[in-house]
Design an enzyme around this catalytic site. Sequence first.
Site, PDB file in Angstrom:
ATOM      1  N   LYS A 207     -43.968   3.206  85.601  1.00  0.00           N
ATOM      2  CA  LYS A 207     -43.394   2.574  84.416  1.00  0.00           C
ATOM      3  C   LYS A 207     -42.385   1.526  84.860  1.00  0.00           C
ATOM      4  O   LYS A 207     -41.192   1.777  84.981  1.00  0.00           O
ATOM      5  CB  LYS A 207     -42.721   3.614  83.509  1.00  0.00           C
ATOM      6  CG  LYS A 207     -42.546   3.120  82.082  1.00  0.00           C
ATOM      7  CD  LYS A 207     -43.873   2.859  81.424  1.00  0.00           C
ATOM      8  CE  LYS A 207     -43.736   2.267  80.034  1.00  0.00           C
ATOM      9  NZ  LYS A 207     -45.044   1.934  79.443  1.00  0.00           N
ATOM     10  N   SER A 417     -49.544   1.190  76.486  1.00  0.00           N
ATOM     11  CA  SER A 417     -48.335   1.919  76.140  1.00  0.00           C
ATOM     12  C   SER A 417     -48.345   2.263  74.650  1.00  0.00           C
ATOM     13  O   SER A 417     -49.204   3.002  74.190  1.00  0.00           O
ATOM     14  CB  SER A 417     -47.099   1.120  76.549  1.00  0.00           C
ATOM     15  OG  SER A 417     -46.057   1.992  76.931  1.00  0.00           O
TER      16      SER A 417
END
Length: 631
Positions: A207, A417
């Site tokens: 991430k 996402s």
Amino acid sequence: AHPVRLSSMKNFFQIVFGTLFALILFTVVTVLLCIAILIGLVRLSSKQEPRIEQGSYLVVDLSVNLADTPPPEGLRLGKFFGNDDSSTVSLRSLVDSINLAAKDKRIAGIFLSGSFEPQGYGSGFAALKEVRDALTAFHASSKKPVVAYLIAPSTRDYYLASAADTVYLNPYGEMDLPGLATEPMFFKGALDKYGVGVQVTRVGKYKSAVEPFLTDKMSPESREQTQKLLDDVWGQFKADVAQSRGSTPDAIQTLVDKDGIISPADARAAKLITDTAYLPDVIDLLRRQAGTSEDGKHTFKQVSLATYVKQQVGKTERAGTAMTSAALSDNKAKVAIVYAEGEIVDGDSDAAGSVAGDRFARELRHLRQDASVKVILLRVNSPGGSGLASETIQRELALTRQTGKPVIVSMGTVAASGGYYISTAADWVFAEPNTITGSIGVFGMLPNIKGLANDHGVTFDEVRTGKYAALSTAARPKTPEELAVVQHYVDDFYGKFIHRVAEGRQMTPEAVQEIAQGRVWSGGEALKLGLVNEIGGLDRALAYAKNKAGLPADAKVVEYPAPREFTEVLAQMLSGEKHPLTDSHLSGALPKAGGPLGREAGQVRDEFGVLTRLNDPMGVYARLPFDLQLH
């Protein structure tokens, strides 16, 4: 003196009231004049379009932004307000035009020219693949020619044009095909210099959305996933081009690595183009094939994409696939295509280029309660954003499925996402092999301006009633205890994200964990991993949705956001509200300036612009690394 004073006061009031009356009269006349001009423009736009002559070429000017969401259709006043709507073309209208032209006996072929002008998340490789597939099917089914003319094509331009059976290149127009690259910017040094601190909480070793504010280069994990993604997208480019041009992926790679910028001679020798030619020569060739236009306005028989969409595609939609807000009020069984394009933000905003959680969920709720809507097709072209807003949208989609109404997802260029989060509620998920998806991870970003303020003599103090009462402050860094609170929320949301994926994809949480960690995947890899069900574009997803709902192939289709009618536009103008025609249709803003410096300046603007749209109330985000731009 008394009569004189009365006379003066009388004159004063006469002047005041006379001036007020003149102002009122002027305002009324101005409003009436504006209305008359608007009505005139509407009547002008409603005049019968030029007749499409037998043997015409459908001319597609690529100097546009290819977006998923249709631009406002209701009034078409873009030029009047200094914003030409024709600069944005919807993917579905372009593909539908190509499909319809294959069966239209008046259309002799398709002519492509120009160079794409991407904005926001438009003109991505996944969208271009859908158009390529439509062009290939057009030529295969109709045997009509597809001719492309290029001057100095970019990778995007050539990717689409290579689907043509005849490709001409300007003799001096070298091809800019060096491969794909992305150059993320890092702002830690600038933030340190100006005294702006950033604290983060995150889950997932891949991430990397917060890295630009923490370091000055890519982490090994970020570099690994980005390299894999680019290799996948570039591999699809080479495979598609090789198939269209009778070459091989290895031959294309060898040519690209040899020079980067390919000369016309090398392009012709490698069969990337058919031949070199100047534009007048190509136009003369088309004139000999199609004949001279009867109206004398064109050198050969032709119809522009805009005219064809309005006359032919629009006619077909009115007959079987109406796309107006009024279509929702009838009782005919229909499919609703809902576009989630742009960043996912919290709240009820209707700003162009964003997907507002509350507003979007409300529209989904209306569609769920509309008995005539038998299936929802969600088209996702979003990097994600607010975690709370993503959950709000996902829940509405899940409730729709619980009623027995199918939900089908079609992923565009980006569905990552938060964009992937909302897709987990679907019965079936389509993606293109070069779609950017995955990025199942969460982060929290907590900026503060303590250093900046102190450097300018500004200090802060605090009075609070609880240990965490100032948790949202940007005046100072968070304490370890406060960071732990935010990290707990991030961990909790990540767990919910994993659960949503496991539930939607019928996987175990442990299996999801293995492919999550915030890692970005291509659509092709996502299929192998079980994150999507099928490879295909919007057309294929639409056909599947109709079949899933038991609807005929010619079932009506409505699109959201719905085009605005004339009365809506006029009411907004008179009330002083901002109308979409005066704003950009896509995320962020104005078209980027040309050239390398213009591109970098645009990237700085866009990436800092992202910060202004991070509005999750808990400061927790499910978003793609910002901002992954391929060029």
